[in-house]
Design a protein around this motif. Structure first.
Motif, PDB file in Angstrom:
ATOM      1  N   GLY A  62       0.822  -1.203   0.000  1.00 13.55           N
ATOM      2  CA  GLY A  62       0.000   0.000   0.000  1.00 13.55           C
ATOM      3  C   GLY A  62       0.853   1.249   0.000  1.00 13.55           C
ATOM      4  N   ALA A  63       0.254   2.376  -0.349  1.00 15.73           N
ATOM      5  CA  ALA A  63       0.999   3.630  -0.455  1.00 15.73           C
ATOM      6  C   ALA A  63       1.549   4.083   0.888  1.00 15.73           C
ATOM      7  CB  ALA A  63       0.120   4.716  -1.066  1.00 15.73           C
ATOM      8  N   PHE A  64       0.788   3.862   1.972  1.00 19.19           N
ATOM      9  CA  PHE A  64       1.282   4.279   3.286  1.00 19.19           C
ATOM     10  C   PHE A  64       2.488   3.439   3.697  1.00 19.19           C
ATOM     11  CE2 PHE A  64       0.953   4.084   8.064  1.00 19.19           C
ATOM     12  CZ  PHE A  64       1.417   5.371   8.283  1.00 19.19           C
ATOM     13  N   ALA A  65       2.439   2.140   3.449  1.00 18.08           N
ATOM     14  CA  ALA A  65       3.587   1.277   3.750  1.00 18.08           C
ATOM     15  C   ALA A  65       4.782   1.672   2.894  1.00 18.08           C
ATOM     16  CB  ALA A  65       3.226  -0.189   3.522  1.00 18.08           C
ATOM     17  N   PHE A  66       4.537   2.002   1.646  1.00 15.76           N
ATOM     18  CA  PHE A  66       5.609   2.467   0.767  1.00 15.76           C
ATOM     19  C   PHE A  66       6.237   3.740   1.324  1.00 15.76           C
ATOM     20  CE2 PHE A  66       6.865   5.365  -2.669  1.00 15.76           C
ATOM     21  CZ  PHE A  66       7.813   4.610  -3.334  1.00 15.76           C
ATOM     22  N   TYR A  67       5.398   4.645   1.789  1.00 13.34           N
ATOM     23  CA  TYR A  67       5.864   5.912   2.371  1.00 13.34           C
ATOM     24  C   TYR A  67       6.743   5.661   3.587  1.00 13.34           C
ATOM     25  CZ  TYR A  67       5.175  10.804   3.995  1.00 13.34           C
ATOM     26  OH  TYR A  67       5.316  12.107   4.393  1.00 13.34           O
ATOM     27  N   ARG A  68       6.346   4.699   4.407  1.00  9.04           N
ATOM     28  CA  ARG A  68       7.134   4.359   5.597  1.00  9.04           C
ATOM     29  C   ARG A  68       8.530   3.888   5.230  1.00  9.04           C
ATOM     30  NH1 ARG A  68       4.200   0.969  10.242  1.00  9.04           N
ATOM     31  NH2 ARG A  68       6.308   1.326  11.047  1.00  9.04           N
ATOM     32  N   GLY A  69       8.646   3.215   4.098  1.00  7.74           N
ATOM     33  CA  GLY A  69       9.931   2.645   3.716  1.00  7.74           C
ATOM     34  C   GLY A  69      10.769   3.513   2.800  1.00  7.74           C
ATOM     35  N   SER A  70      10.346   4.765   2.597  1.00  8.11           N
ATOM     36  CA  SER A  70      11.045   5.578   1.589  1.00  8.11           C
ATOM     37  C   SER A  70      11.263   7.011   2.043  1.00  8.11           C
ATOM     38  CB  SER A  70      10.260   5.568   0.269  1.00  8.11           C
ATOM     39  OG  SER A  70       8.936   6.084   0.470  1.00  8.11           O
ATOM     40  N   ALA A  71      11.693   7.194   3.277  1.00  5.15           N
ATOM     41  CA  ALA A  71      12.013   8.540   3.758  1.00  5.15           C
ATOM     42  C   ALA A  71      13.094   9.180   2.890  1.00  5.15           C
ATOM     43  CB  ALA A  71      12.461   8.493   5.217  1.00  5.15           C
ATOM     44  N   HIS A  72      13.959   8.374   2.322  1.00  5.05           N
ATOM     45  CA  HIS A  72      15.028   8.910   1.477  1.00  5.05           C
ATOM     46  C   HIS A  72      14.475   9.616   0.251  1.00  5.05           C
ATOM     47  CE1 HIS A  72      14.780   5.276  -1.222  1.00  5.05           C
ATOM     48  NE2 HIS A  72      14.333   4.741  -0.099  1.00  5.05           N
ATOM     49  N   LEU A  73      13.350   9.138  -0.302  1.00  2.00           N
ATOM     50  CA  LEU A  73      12.719   9.830  -1.423  1.00  2.00           C
ATOM     51  C   LEU A  73      12.188  11.188  -0.982  1.00  2.00           C
ATOM     52  CD1 LEU A  73      10.635   7.023  -3.195  1.00  2.00           C
ATOM     53  CD2 LEU A  73      12.923   7.844  -3.754  1.00  2.00           C
ATOM     54  N   PHE A  74      11.567  11.227   0.182  1.00  2.00           N
ATOM     55  CA  PHE A  74      10.989  12.459   0.703  1.00  2.00           C
ATOM     56  C   PHE A  74      12.054  13.550   0.804  1.00  2.00           C
ATOM     57  CE2 PHE A  74       9.837  15.289   4.192  1.00  2.00           C
ATOM     58  CZ  PHE A  74       8.512  15.600   3.909  1.00  2.00           C
ATOM     59  N   PHE A  75      13.206  13.219   1.333  1.00  2.00           N
ATOM     60  CA  PHE A  75      14.216  14.251   1.534  1.00  2.00           C
ATOM     61  C   PHE A  75      14.989  14.580   0.256  1.00  2.00           C
ATOM     62  CE2 PHE A  75      13.191  13.283   5.905  1.00  2.00           C
ATOM     63  CZ  PHE A  75      13.052  14.574   6.382  1.00  2.00           C
ATOM     64  N   LEU A 134       6.631  18.442   9.933  1.00  2.00           N
ATOM     65  CA  LEU A 134       5.193  18.705   9.795  1.00  2.00           C
ATOM     66  C   LEU A 134       4.675  18.209   8.452  1.00  2.00           C
ATOM     67  CD1 LEU A 134       4.398  22.259  11.260  1.00  2.00           C
ATOM     68  CD2 LEU A 134       3.427  20.066  11.991  1.00  2.00           C
ATOM     69  N   ARG A 135       5.404  18.479   7.392  1.00  2.00           N
ATOM     70  CA  ARG A 135       4.980  18.033   6.062  1.00  2.00           C
ATOM     71  C   ARG A 135       4.886  16.510   6.004  1.00  2.00           C
ATOM     72  NH1 ARG A 135       8.723  21.609   1.799  1.00  2.00           N
ATOM     73  NH2 ARG A 135       7.503  23.538   1.900  1.00  2.00           N
ATOM     74  N   ARG A 136       5.916  15.838   6.505  1.00  2.00           N
ATOM     75  CA  ARG A 136       5.931  14.372   6.409  1.00  2.00           C
ATOM     76  C   ARG A 136       4.815  13.764   7.242  1.00  2.00           C
ATOM     77  NH1 ARG A 136       8.255  10.318   4.140  1.00  2.00           N
ATOM     78  NH2 ARG A 136       8.798   8.395   5.243  1.00  2.00           N
ATOM     79  N   LEU A 137       4.587  14.313   8.437  1.00  2.00           N
ATOM     80  CA  LEU A 137       3.524  13.800   9.283  1.00  2.00           C
ATOM     81  C   LEU A 137       2.159  14.076   8.672  1.00  2.00           C
ATOM     82  CD1 LEU A 137       2.575  12.471  11.875  1.00  2.00           C
ATOM     83  CD2 LEU A 137       2.904  14.651  13.064  1.00  2.00           C
ATOM     84  N   ALA A 138       1.965  15.272   8.129  1.00  2.00           N
ATOM     85  CA  ALA A 138       0.670  15.617   7.534  1.00  2.00           C
ATOM     86  C   ALA A 138       0.373  14.746   6.318  1.00  2.00           C
ATOM     87  CB  ALA A 138       0.657  17.094   7.150  1.00  2.00           C
ATOM     88  N   ALA A 139       1.370  14.501   5.478  1.00  2.00           N
ATOM     89  CA  ALA A 139       1.147  13.629   4.323  1.00  2.00           C
ATOM     90  C   ALA A 139       0.788  12.217   4.763  1.00  2.00           C
ATOM     91  CB  ALA A 139       2.389  13.611   3.432  1.00  2.00           C
ATOM     92  N   SER A 140       1.372  11.764   5.875  1.00  2.00           N
ATOM     93  CA  SER A 140       1.023  10.431   6.383  1.00  2.00           C
ATOM     94  C   SER A 140      -0.418  10.397   6.877  1.00  2.00           C
ATOM     95  CB  SER A 140       1.979   9.995   7.497  1.00  2.00           C
ATOM     96  OG  SER A 140       1.651  10.533   8.766  1.00  2.00           O
ATOM     97  N   LEU A 141      -0.907  11.529   7.388  1.00  2.00           N
ATOM     98  CA  LEU A 141      -2.310  11.621   7.800  1.00  2.00           C
ATOM     99  C   LEU A 141      -3.224  11.406   6.595  1.00  2.00           C
ATOM    100  CD1 LEU A 141      -2.111  12.523  10.810  1.00  2.00           C
ATOM    101  CD2 LEU A 141      -3.509  14.488  10.211  1.00  2.00           C
ATOM    102  N   ALA A 431       0.288  18.439   1.953  1.00  2.00           N
ATOM    103  CA  ALA A 431      -0.020  17.064   2.367  1.00  2.00           C
ATOM    104  C   ALA A 431      -0.803  16.322   1.293  1.00  2.00           C
ATOM    105  CB  ALA A 431      -0.789  17.077   3.682  1.00  2.00           C
ATOM    106  N   PHE A 432      -1.823  16.984   0.727  1.00  2.00           N
ATOM    107  CA  PHE A 432      -2.618  16.316  -0.303  1.00  2.00           C
ATOM    108  C   PHE A 432      -1.834  16.167  -1.601  1.00  2.00           C
ATOM    109  CE2 PHE A 432      -6.092  17.276   2.584  1.00  2.00           C
ATOM    110  CZ  PHE A 432      -6.913  16.166   2.428  1.00  2.00           C
ATOM    111  N   SER A 433      -1.100  17.196  -1.983  1.00  2.00           N
ATOM    112  CA  SER A 433      -0.325  17.113  -3.218  1.00  2.00           C
ATOM    113  C   SER A 433       0.754  16.044  -3.113  1.00  2.00           C
ATOM    114  CB  SER A 433       0.318  18.472  -3.523  1.00  2.00           C
ATOM    115  OG  SER A 433      -0.654  19.429  -3.829  1.00  2.00           O
ATOM    116  N   TYR A 434       1.448  16.023  -1.976  1.00  2.00           N
ATOM    117  CA  TYR A 434       2.526  15.057  -1.846  1.00  2.00           C
ATOM    118  C   TYR A 434       1.976  13.639  -1.717  1.00  2.00           C
ATOM    119  CZ  TYR A 434       7.186  13.335  -1.146  1.00  2.00           C
ATOM    120  OH  TYR A 434       8.369  12.656  -1.338  1.00  2.00           O
ATOM    121  N   ALA A 435       0.843  13.483  -1.039  1.00  2.00           N
ATOM    122  CA  ALA A 435       0.224  12.153  -0.958  1.00  2.00           C
ATOM    123  C   ALA A 435      -0.130  11.648  -2.349  1.00  2.00           C
ATOM    124  CB  ALA A 435      -1.010  12.193  -0.064  1.00  2.00           C
TER     125      ALA A 435
END
Length: 456
Positions: A62-75, A134-141, A431-435
């Motif tokens: 799922g996208a949320f699990a993918f997000y959890r495993g890819s902090a390196h992409l976020f930064f 804040l951005r990373r947490l909000a996108a996870s929401l 948050a919505f755009s990045y999600a």
């Protein structure tokens, strides 16, 4: 009312151009994502292919699990995305957790014995802009809200609550030492957060020891479990040899007598976490306070690597602040961001690799995003999440170590946020755009995963 997705088109356009990929070249972004996943995981291919297979399968779920495993992409994206209108040079020296998402909060007893709700993961701890957390947490929401079937309007309201609670808490801390005594406990929370604290407080050491260990012939050892496996003799010896360095990494005022740290058994722990899968993780059973088997302690040795945040803020946390030891960087973050941090936090080197060490707490309960299955539950929890994040940032400033952070971060953030409603709108739009971008990145990853493309 327009959708949150349309409220800041600029963010969406820049997101399409992440990592210097042309905005009209979605295929280039897809290729970049796949290559980044491969390059991030490849260093562990030779030693942990099974764990990496588990990681990839989890991320494909799922996208949320993918997000959890890819902090390196976020930064990597934070390098190219526009700066916040509510950030300054000074706020860029916030000691952030770096991987703020719903799965990285928990409840556990602190060193005073009080069960509290707090930030719980420090692997990516580094100096950077407070808005990145804040951005990373909000996108996870947003991602978790979608998983739970909630509407965009309800999720957006929760993001506003998150940001508002963060800003209000920072304002409360400004000019005071209030962060030093701030706690989120059962007396100050409701809803899912309160339930999480209660679950942690109801746990016992005996239950944890029974889950992983057994007593035979008067001696306690780890059980043979599918996720807890024997280690080679060289590894066992390496861990036991590393104990002296670990103990010396704990402040002398917080050390127990030497017998406390006597090693009784060592096992490798498999399958824990998402982003850290592939790195070695050992459970180490030690004697504890007495010769009785009832108060044995499980230490967790967790291999660490360079913080993902460093990609967006290279050198911001000087290596001298953590002696160029990634385990020490994580340990320092853990102690900086939590009031009454556990006394067993330290670091060690095993086989030349850096490890963060802490107790596998018997009194710990993970925060479960799946339980935020109504607008009310999500919104209530969002307020506490904002407060917990503000507490972590405010604690880890000049009051903790002025040589690392020379500012009062609560003051700097409060002064930078000249419009709370403006920051709410900015973070909601992000948050919505990045999600949306994460969903696309996840689809690209799944396509490659299903096609058998090498991803490590």
């Amino acid at each position: 009312m327009p959708s949150p997705r349309t409220s800041l088109l600029a963010f969406a356009l820049v997101l399409a151009a992440c990592a210097q990929v042309p905005a009209d070249a979605a295929s280039a972004r897809k290729s970049w994502v796949v290559q980044q996943i491969h390059d991030h995981n490849h260093p562990y291919a030779a030693t942990a292919s099974g764990e990496l297979d588990t990681k990839l399968a989890t991320m494909a779920g799922g996208a949320f699990a993918f997000y959890r495993g890819s902090a390196h992409l976020f930064f990597q994206d934070m390098k190219t995305l526009p700066a916040s209108a509510y950030a300054t040079t000074q706020t860029g020296y916030t000691w952030i957790g770096g991987d703020a998402h719903l799965g990285n909060f928990d409840a556990s007893r602190d060193s005073s014995g009080k069960a509290v709700f707090k930030v719980a993961d420090f692997d990516e701890g580094y100096l950077g802009q407070y808005v990145w957390d804040l951005r990373r947490l909000a996108a996870s929401l947003v991602l978790a809200g979608h998983d739970n079937g909630l509407s965009d309007s309800d999720i957006g309201a929760a993001v506003d609550t998150l940001v508002g609670a963060y800003v209000d808490q920072m304002n409360d801390f400004k000019g005071t030492s209030g962060e030093s005594t701030f706690r989120l406990t059962k007396d100050t929370t409701t809803g899912v957060v309160d339930d999480t604290i209660g679950a942690a407080d109801g746990k016992t050491r005996d239950k944890l020891l029974s889950k992983y260990t057994a007593v035979s012939g008067g001696a306690r050892k780890f059980q043979a479990l599918s996720n807890l496996i024997a280690v080679p003799a060289a590894t066992y010896s390496g861990v036991t040899s590393a104990m002296a360095g670990y103990v010396s990494s704990i402040a002398s005022s917080k050390r127990y007598p030497a017998a406390f740290y006597t090693v009784k058994d060592v096992r490798q722990k498999l399958g824990s976490g998402v982003g850290s899968l592939g790195r070695a993780r050992y459970y180490v059973l030690v004697e504890g306070a007495s010769a009785s088997t009832s108060d044995d302690v499980i230490l967790e040795f967790k291999q660490e690597a360079v913080s993902a945040v460093a990609a967006a803020a290279p050198g911001r946390l000087p290596a001298s602040a953590y002696d160029s030891h990634e385990g020490l960087r994580v340990a320092r973050t853990a102690k900086a961001q939590v009031s009454n941090a556990e006394v067993l936090i330290g670091h060690a080197s095993v086989g030349g690799l850096p490890f963060y060490v802490h107790e596998k707490s018997p009194f710990q309960e993970d925060f479960d995003p799946a339980k935020l299955d109504s607008a009310g539950k999500l919104n209530t929890a969002a307020g506490y999440l904002g407060q917990a994040l503000a507490s972590a940032h405010a604690l880890a400033d000049q009051d903790y170590d002025s040589a690392v952070v020379s500012y009062s971060i609560d003051k700097q953030v409060s002064d930078a946020v000249v419009s709370k409603s403006g920051l709410k709108s900015e973070i909601r739009a992000f948050a919505f755009s990045y999600a949306d971008q994460v969903e696309l990145d996840w689809e690209a990853f799944v396509e490659a995963y299903n096609a058998g493309t090498p991803l490590y």
